[in-house]
Design a protein around this motif. Structure first.
Motif, PDB file in Angstrom:
ATOM      1  N   GLY A 173      51.072  17.402 -13.097  1.00 37.88           N
ATOM      2  CA  GLY A 173      52.389  16.664 -11.902  1.00 37.88           C
ATOM      3  C   GLY A 173      52.215  16.466 -10.687  1.00 37.88           C
TER       4      GLY A 173
ATOM      5  N   ASP B  70      53.738  11.479  -2.495  1.00 38.59           N
ATOM      6  CA  ASP B  70      55.414  10.830  -1.634  1.00 38.59           C
ATOM      7  C   ASP B  70      55.346  10.505  -0.368  1.00 38.59           C
TER       8      ASP B  70
ATOM      9  N   SER C 297      55.581  17.869  -9.619  1.00 42.24           N
ATOM     10  CA  SER C 297      56.409  17.446  -9.499  1.00 42.24           C
ATOM     11  C   SER C 297      56.496  16.912 -11.524  1.00 42.24           C
TER      12      SER C 297
ATOM     13  N   GLU D 272      59.691  16.140 -12.644  1.00 42.79           N
ATOM     14  CA  GLU D 272      59.629  14.820 -13.525  1.00 42.79           C
ATOM     15  C   GLU D 272      59.349  13.417 -14.410  1.00 42.79           C
ATOM     16  N   ASN D 273      60.105  13.171 -14.730  1.00 36.28           N
ATOM     17  CA  ASN D 273      59.724  11.512 -16.109  1.00 36.28           C
ATOM     18  C   ASN D 273      58.762  10.590 -14.783  1.00 36.28           C
ATOM     19  N   ARG D 274      57.577  10.169 -15.059  1.00 37.11           N
ATOM     20  CA  ARG D 274      56.622   9.993 -14.331  1.00 37.11           C
ATOM     21  C   ARG D 274      55.289   9.236 -16.009  1.00 37.11           C
TER      22      ARG D 274
ATOM     23  N   SER E 163      57.473   7.949 -10.135  1.00 37.75           N
ATOM     24  CA  SER E 163      58.317   8.738 -10.578  1.00 37.75           C
ATOM     25  C   SER E 163      59.963   8.153 -11.247  1.00 37.75           C
TER      26      SER E 163
ATOM     27  N   SER F  88      63.306   7.099 -13.414  1.00 39.73           N
ATOM     28  CA  SER F  88      65.366   8.134 -13.150  1.00 39.73           C
ATOM     29  C   SER F  88      65.583   6.925 -14.657  1.00 39.73           C
TER      30      SER F  88
ATOM     31  N   GLY G  41      58.977  14.294 -18.448  1.00 36.73           N
ATOM     32  CA  GLY G  41      59.193  15.749 -17.903  1.00 36.73           C
ATOM     33  C   GLY G  41      60.125  16.302 -17.886  1.00 36.73           C
ATOM     34  N   LYS G  42      61.266  15.646 -17.268  1.00 36.83           N
ATOM     35  CA  LYS G  42      62.750  16.625 -17.693  1.00 36.83           C
ATOM     36  C   LYS G  42      63.205  16.961 -19.661  1.00 36.83           C
TER      37      LYS G  42
ATOM     38  N   LYS H  33      61.357  19.863 -19.199  1.00 34.44           N
ATOM     39  CA  LYS H  33      61.489  21.524 -18.392  1.00 34.44           C
ATOM     40  C   LYS H  33      63.423  21.752 -19.283  1.00 34.44           C
TER      41      LYS H  33
END
Length: 407
Positions: free
Chosen positions: A299, A303, A310, A313-315, A324, A326, A342-343, A346
């Motif tokens: 991850g 940045d 991270s 996070e979706n990546r 990254s 959304s 990534g989401k 989680k």
């Protein structure tokens, strides 16, 4: 995605004690052993190159599910039986697994069927997993040996364990591992997560450790990946990101959520410190040629002028740079995008925590901490029931109903 019977089968491994005819300083269970095995298999496979990583993932999962079925058979006895009765034994194991697998999970059943056919197509991948299993066992035996030196025959067993490494010398990765002090340290670091208990402040049944938890989350990610029909690289990435997601805790210890999120800003401070540990004490141990890929799995991404952690996070990483996202990952579902959900991972992590609490409650250990942990985790799924079209809340509801968890 996954049913309660299969979930319970997975968690049985946490109650299966290994080396139970030897004195031990600590509990050594099957769930942790299998987790250590697939972690080691990742490094061996990456060092080998020209390996089907989807097969490494899937066969690792299938071997784990199969081992739980034959848990009452000692490993040396099991190996002896397999020499003459492998086909009959595999047929029986598959029959037992078929009883707990949803009939509509056609893709999983198809992949499992191919595994049990035992053809020579993936001979190298099977050997890598066998070598990884041996190395995890050898790591355990180093613990057992310390408290068993007074037993007759222990040195003969030690000699046999030490000699077995020669069975895997055809793998270049084994020779490279033996020559690499750094990689050996990294595998040790993974193994130390066996000794960190989950939910450390409360009793549970079964008790699970951070290492075993990581494998559970990885297995959940595998079933999620099947559900979204993930391409091979996306499935591989999801599995290993989940498998390594708590690796920094080998250096920080497991910090329970009420503490991590109870103090404003504390989770950011912990993440920053974990990033520092990854850069200074974890990544330098990984072989240089896989370090960038391993960092992506952990991850790590840029940045601005700094690197951050991270993992949830979706990546994607189409050009050797982690980006990254959304947007939904369905539009990036080809190997070239190197996607990680990534989401969803989680959600898999939360699902594992909910099940850890729920199983214990159903078995009669109903502490306030477990009940509150279950309620708060379930609440998050009520607020956000789906991810990438997969209904995680439905999995929770089916689990609740199956185990009568209404309180």
């Amino acid at each position: 995605m996954i049913n309660p019977s299969l979930i319970e089968h997975i968690f049985k491994a946490a109650s299966i004690s290994r080396w139970n005819d030897y004195p031990k300083m600590v509990d050594i269970n099957e769930l942790d052993k299998q987790a250590h095995k697939v972690l080691i298999a990742y490094f061996l496979a990456k060092l080998e190159g020209d390996v089907n990583m989807r097969v490494i993932v899937e066969y690792g999962v299938f071997e784990f599910l199969s081992r739980v079925v034959v848990t009452d058979i000692r490993p040396d006895v099991l190996h002896y039986i397999q020499k003459s009765k492998a086909s009959e034994l595999n047929s029986w194991i598959k029959t037992q697994l078929d009883k707990i697998i949803d009939s509509e999970n056609e893709l999983f059943k198809e992949r499992l069927d191919n595994f049990f056919k035992g053809d020579e197509t993936y001979k190298k991948e099977r050997l890598i997993l066998k070598a990884a299993s041996y190395l995890a066992t050898k790591w355990e035996f180093a613990i057992v040996y310390q408290t068993s030196k007074f037993l007759e025959g222990i040195d003969e067993l030690k000699a046999k364990v030490d000699e077995e490494i020669e069975d895997y010398f055809e793998l270049a990765s084994i020779k490279e591992l033996l020559a690499s002090t750094k990689l050996s340290k990294l595998i040790d670091l993974c193994g130390r997560l066996r000794f960190q208990r989950r939910w450390a402040q409360t009793q549970r049944i079964p008790q699970t450790n951070v290492l075993g938890h990581m494998l559970v989350v990885a297995i959940f990610s595998y079933f999620y990946s099947l559900e979204v029909k993930a391409c091979d690289k996306r499935l591989e990435n999801n599995f290993y990101c989940a498998l390594f997601h708590d690796l920094p805790e080998s250096l920080t210890r497991d910090i329970i959520s009420p503490v991590k999120y109870g103090v404003k800003g504390l989770d950011d401070i912990i993440s920053e410190y974990e990033m520092r540990l990854i850069e200074e004490q974890i990544l330098p141990l990984a072989p240089a040629r896989i370090r960038s890929e391993f960092a992506y799995i952990l991850g790590v991404r840029k940045d601005g002028n700094k690197r951050i952690k991270s993992e949830f996070e979706n990546r994607i990483m189409p050009n050797n740079e982690s980006l990254s996202l959304s947007a939904a990952l369905s539009q990036y579902n080809t190997n070239e995008y190197n996607a990680i959900d990534g989401k969803a991972l989680k959600c898999c992590d939360r699902l594992a925590a909910l099940i850890e609490a729920g199983l214990s409650i159903s078995y009669g250990v109903q502490t306030t901490e477990l009940k509150e942990g279950f309620k708060q985790t379930y609440k998050k799924f009520v607020e956000s029931p789906t991810c990438e079209g997969v209904d995680f809340k439905a999995v929770c509801d089916t689990f609740k109903e199956h185990f009568g968890l209404e309180f």
